[in-house]
Design a protein around this motif. Structure first.
Motif, PDB file in Angstrom:
ATOM      1  N   GLU A  40       0.846  -1.188   0.000  1.00  0.00           N
ATOM      2  CA  GLU A  40       0.000   0.000   0.000  1.00  0.00           C
ATOM      3  C   GLU A  40       0.882   1.238   0.000  1.00  0.00           C
ATOM      4  OE1 GLU A  40      -3.683   1.920   2.581  1.00  0.00           O
ATOM      5  OE2 GLU A  40      -3.031  -0.141   2.891  1.00  0.00           O
ATOM      6  N   ALA A  41       0.608   2.137  -0.926  1.00  0.00           N
ATOM      7  CA  ALA A  41       1.410   3.363  -1.009  1.00  0.00           C
ATOM      8  C   ALA A  41       1.172   4.238   0.216  1.00  0.00           C
ATOM      9  CB  ALA A  41       1.039   4.123  -2.283  1.00  0.00           C
ATOM     10  N   SER A  42       2.216   4.906   0.642  1.00  0.00           N
ATOM     11  CA  SER A  42       2.091   5.833   1.764  1.00  0.00           C
ATOM     12  C   SER A  42       1.380   7.095   1.298  1.00  0.00           C
ATOM     13  CB  SER A  42       3.479   6.195   2.290  1.00  0.00           C
ATOM     14  OG  SER A  42       4.173   6.973   1.316  1.00  0.00           O
ATOM     15  N   PRO A  43       0.833   7.893   2.218  1.00  0.00           N
ATOM     16  CA  PRO A  43       0.194   9.156   1.820  1.00  0.00           C
ATOM     17  C   PRO A  43       1.133  10.056   1.030  1.00  0.00           C
ATOM     18  CG  PRO A  43      -0.368   8.620   4.091  1.00  0.00           C
ATOM     19  CD  PRO A  43       0.658   7.621   3.657  1.00  0.00           C
ATOM     20  N   GLU A  44       2.408  10.058   1.397  1.00  0.00           N
ATOM     21  CA  GLU A  44       3.382  10.888   0.680  1.00  0.00           C
ATOM     22  C   GLU A  44       3.568  10.407  -0.752  1.00  0.00           C
ATOM     23  OE1 GLU A  44       3.887   9.479   3.646  1.00  0.00           O
ATOM     24  OE2 GLU A  44       3.685  11.277   4.916  1.00  0.00           O
ATOM     25  N   GLU A  45       3.604   9.082  -0.919  1.00  0.00           N
ATOM     26  CA  GLU A  45       3.763   8.509  -2.265  1.00  0.00           C
ATOM     27  C   GLU A  45       2.540   8.796  -3.128  1.00  0.00           C
ATOM     28  OE1 GLU A  45       6.652   4.647  -1.464  1.00  0.00           O
ATOM     29  OE2 GLU A  45       4.513   4.520  -0.983  1.00  0.00           O
ATOM     30  N   VAL A  46       1.357   8.748  -2.519  1.00  0.00           N
ATOM     31  CA  VAL A  46       0.129   9.052  -3.257  1.00  0.00           C
ATOM     32  C   VAL A  46       0.146  10.495  -3.746  1.00  0.00           C
ATOM     33  CG1 VAL A  46      -2.382   9.322  -3.072  1.00  0.00           C
ATOM     34  CG2 VAL A  46      -1.270   7.299  -2.105  1.00  0.00           C
ATOM     35  N   LEU A  47       0.543  11.413  -2.872  1.00  0.00           N
ATOM     36  CA  LEU A  47       0.591  12.827  -3.252  1.00  0.00           C
ATOM     37  C   LEU A  47       1.651  13.066  -4.317  1.00  0.00           C
ATOM     38  CD1 LEU A  47       0.127  14.675   0.166  1.00  0.00           C
ATOM     39  CD2 LEU A  47      -1.546  14.356  -1.665  1.00  0.00           C
ATOM     40  N   GLN A  48       2.793  12.387  -4.209  1.00  0.00           N
ATOM     41  CA  GLN A  48       3.842  12.541  -5.206  1.00  0.00           C
ATOM     42  C   GLN A  48       3.357  12.062  -6.578  1.00  0.00           C
ATOM     43  OE1 GLN A  48       6.755  14.039  -5.059  1.00  0.00           O
ATOM     44  NE2 GLN A  48       7.279  13.515  -7.180  1.00  0.00           N
ATOM     45  N   TYR A  49       2.682  10.924  -6.589  1.00  0.00           N
ATOM     46  CA  TYR A  49       2.139  10.395  -7.839  1.00  0.00           C
ATOM     47  C   TYR A  49       1.085  11.352  -8.410  1.00  0.00           C
ATOM     48  CZ  TYR A  49      -0.351   7.299 -11.047  1.00  0.00           C
ATOM     49  OH  TYR A  49      -0.950   6.760 -12.153  1.00  0.00           O
ATOM     50  N   ALA A  50       0.256  11.906  -7.526  1.00  0.00           N
ATOM     51  CA  ALA A  50      -0.782  12.850  -7.965  1.00  0.00           C
ATOM     52  C   ALA A  50      -0.141  14.072  -8.619  1.00  0.00           C
ATOM     53  CB  ALA A  50      -1.645  13.263  -6.779  1.00  0.00           C
ATOM     54  N   TRP A  51       0.912  14.598  -7.990  1.00  0.00           N
ATOM     55  CA  TRP A  51       1.548  15.805  -8.530  1.00  0.00           C
ATOM     56  C   TRP A  51       2.226  15.518  -9.871  1.00  0.00           C
ATOM     57  CZ3 TRP A  51       0.478  20.494  -7.979  1.00  0.00           C
ATOM     58  CH2 TRP A  51       1.356  21.502  -8.408  1.00  0.00           C
ATOM     59  N   GLU A  52       2.866  14.380  -9.985  1.00  0.00           N
ATOM     60  CA  GLU A  52       3.489  14.005 -11.258  1.00  0.00           C
ATOM     61  C   GLU A  52       2.439  13.863 -12.351  1.00  0.00           C
ATOM     62  OE1 GLU A  52       5.605  10.462 -10.344  1.00  0.00           O
ATOM     63  OE2 GLU A  52       7.214  11.486  -9.241  1.00  0.00           O
TER      64      GLU A  52
END
Length: 461
Positions: free
Chosen positions: A414-426
């Motif tokens: 499961e992706a961490s909240p930080e990883e989710v936000l990073q993916y969203a921004w990319e």
């Protein structure tokens, strides 16, 4: 969970099935395959529940109301394509194989064969609850299935018609009968209409384009959607005397587009349009008379019409984008482009744009977005959105990318909240700058004017 539920978990599994019947299950995030959670907090995959339930059903004891409730609640928490084959297999076993004999080539597809009652079986011996459930599945294939799945609808209706033709005719003509008579049919000086809740279709013919006419039509739609049992995925087939459409390139020129293009001309109808939109908008539902490529959340055209009027309708657009899901909502891409083209990238519009990008899969990059973003005000608005990204991301957004169906993942993580936000921004940066956004936007930064370079650098940091 393994396909065979462990003995100590069986009570929780059974309770989850009962909760599915009672409508007490909830979906766990946006996991795939879909997972639902019981009232006691126990998670199970939808297919497990379906397999266990369908294997336990028998024609002689099937409870149609419970069967429909179970199936419909699981459909709402996943999608029809996740549950239909289990239900169809059960009906083949309990309806077709028990009561019918097939004629024709054994190599033919099941829907191409002819069926008749087995010798010695009378029509009245086929349980009515089983036939009613077969009608529910047949209608669901028509309402929620893929284009070619009308064959499954015809197959099931064909079986039912062999013993109860009146049951199918009643559905075609009048729906389930649960809708009040004044909603099944309505005729005024301005329009005529009918609504069929079994086939989830509303047909409206307007005689004029006056405010009074649009008001009556919208009232009628709202009254239908206030009926708890009316399907939340449905078709609006509207015909009016004037071919006027919303000024958004790429929207399908369907009647529902025409209806809201007409209604939005009248400011007095704007609150009623919002009322319809909020009644119509339901996550995982869709207008059923749009193609897969143009799928849209019910209420989309009302939201688009109001959203293009300005920022007073920003909250409605904001809430709408939170409900869009990447399987049943693609048209927001057409709206977002026209929205930014008209209003520009500003402090008001950038958060809406970002939310919209993340509400669907694979929104297309456009050079226009690159050009419209190339000024200090727009870049500043985007930087502010980056700071508040966690507040903008739609609630159903996931960092999970499409897996190769032929490959088994080594281990689910499961992706961490930080990883989710990073993916969203990319994802957002790619839609605006395309491939140039790769490697920290190096090409974008290098090509930026000196006075804007610092802002670009912060965006890609």
């Amino acid at each position: 969970m393994k396909p065979d539920v462990q003995e100590e978990l069986q009570p929780l599994f059974d309770q989850c099935i009962q909760d599915a019947i009672d409508g007490k299950i909830t979906r766990l995030d946006s996991r795939w395959p879909p997972v639902v959670v019981s009232s006691q907090g126990a998670p199970f995959e939808v297919w497990q529940l379906l397999r266990a339930w369908t294997e336990a059903q028998q024609a002689e004891t099937l409870d149609a109301e419970k069967a429909i409730a179970f199936s419909e609640n699981l459909r709402r928490q996943s999608r029809w394509g996740e549950i239909d084959h289990h239900l169809l297999d059960m009906l083949k076993r309990e309806l077709q194989e028990k009561y019918f004999v097939a004629t024709g080539d054994e190599d033919d597809r099941f829907w191409d064969r002819e069926y008749s009652l087995k010798p010695g079986i009378r029509a009245e011996e086929v349980p009515e609850p089983l036939l009613r459930f077969a009608c529910y599945v047949a209608v669901s294939y028509k309402v929620y299935g893929l284009d070619f799945e009308y064959l499954d609808t015809n197959y099931l209706f064909g079986l039912v018609e062999k013993v109860r033709p009146d049951m199918v005719k009643k559905l075609r003509d009048h729906g389930t009968g649960r809708l009040p008579l004044n909603l099944q049919k309505r005729k005024t000086d301005h329009f005529t209409a009918s609504a069929n809740d079994a086939f989830a279709v509303i047909r409206i013919t307007a005689r004029d384009n006056t405010e009074e006419c649009c008001h009556e039509v919208l009232d009628y739609l709202c009254e239908i959607l206030e009926q708890e049992d009316f399907p939340r995925s449905y078709a609006v087939e509207f015909k009016g005397p004037e071919k006027r459409y919303l000024p958004i390139t790429g929207l399908p020129k369907k009647g529902v587009n025409q209806l809201f293009a007409c209604a939005v001309q009248y400011p007095g109808l704007h609150p009623l349009m919002e009322r319809y939109a909020r009644l119509a908008m339901r996550q995982y539902e869709q207008y059923t008379n749009l193609s897969d490529e143009q799928c849209a959340l019910p209420g989309s055209f009302a939201v688009f019409a109001l959203g293009m009027l300005g920022q007073e309708w920003r909250q409605l657009v904001w809430d709408y984008l939170d409900l869009c899901d990447d399987e049943h909502s693609h048209l927001q891409e057409k709206f977002l482009r026209e929205y930014v083209k008209q209003f520009g990238f500003t402090a008001d519009t950038v958060p809406v744009f970002v939310r919209g990008v993340l509400s669907m899969q694979n929104m297309k990059y456009s050079k226009d977005y690159t050009a419209w973003m190339a000024n200090a005000e727009s870049l500043g608005a985007l930087l502010e959105a980056k700071i508040h990204l966690s507040e903008i991301v739609p609630s159903g957004f996931s960092s999970d990318e499409d897996d190769d169906e032929d490959e088994e993942p080594a281990e689910e993580t499961e992706a961490s909240p930080e990883e989710v936000l990073q993916y969203a921004w990319e994802t957002v940066c790619y839609v605006i700058w395309g491939k140039a956004s790769a490697k920290g936007g190096q090409k974008v930064v290098e090509a930026a004017p000196e006075e804007l370079r610092e802002q670009y650098q912060k965006i890609f940091q």
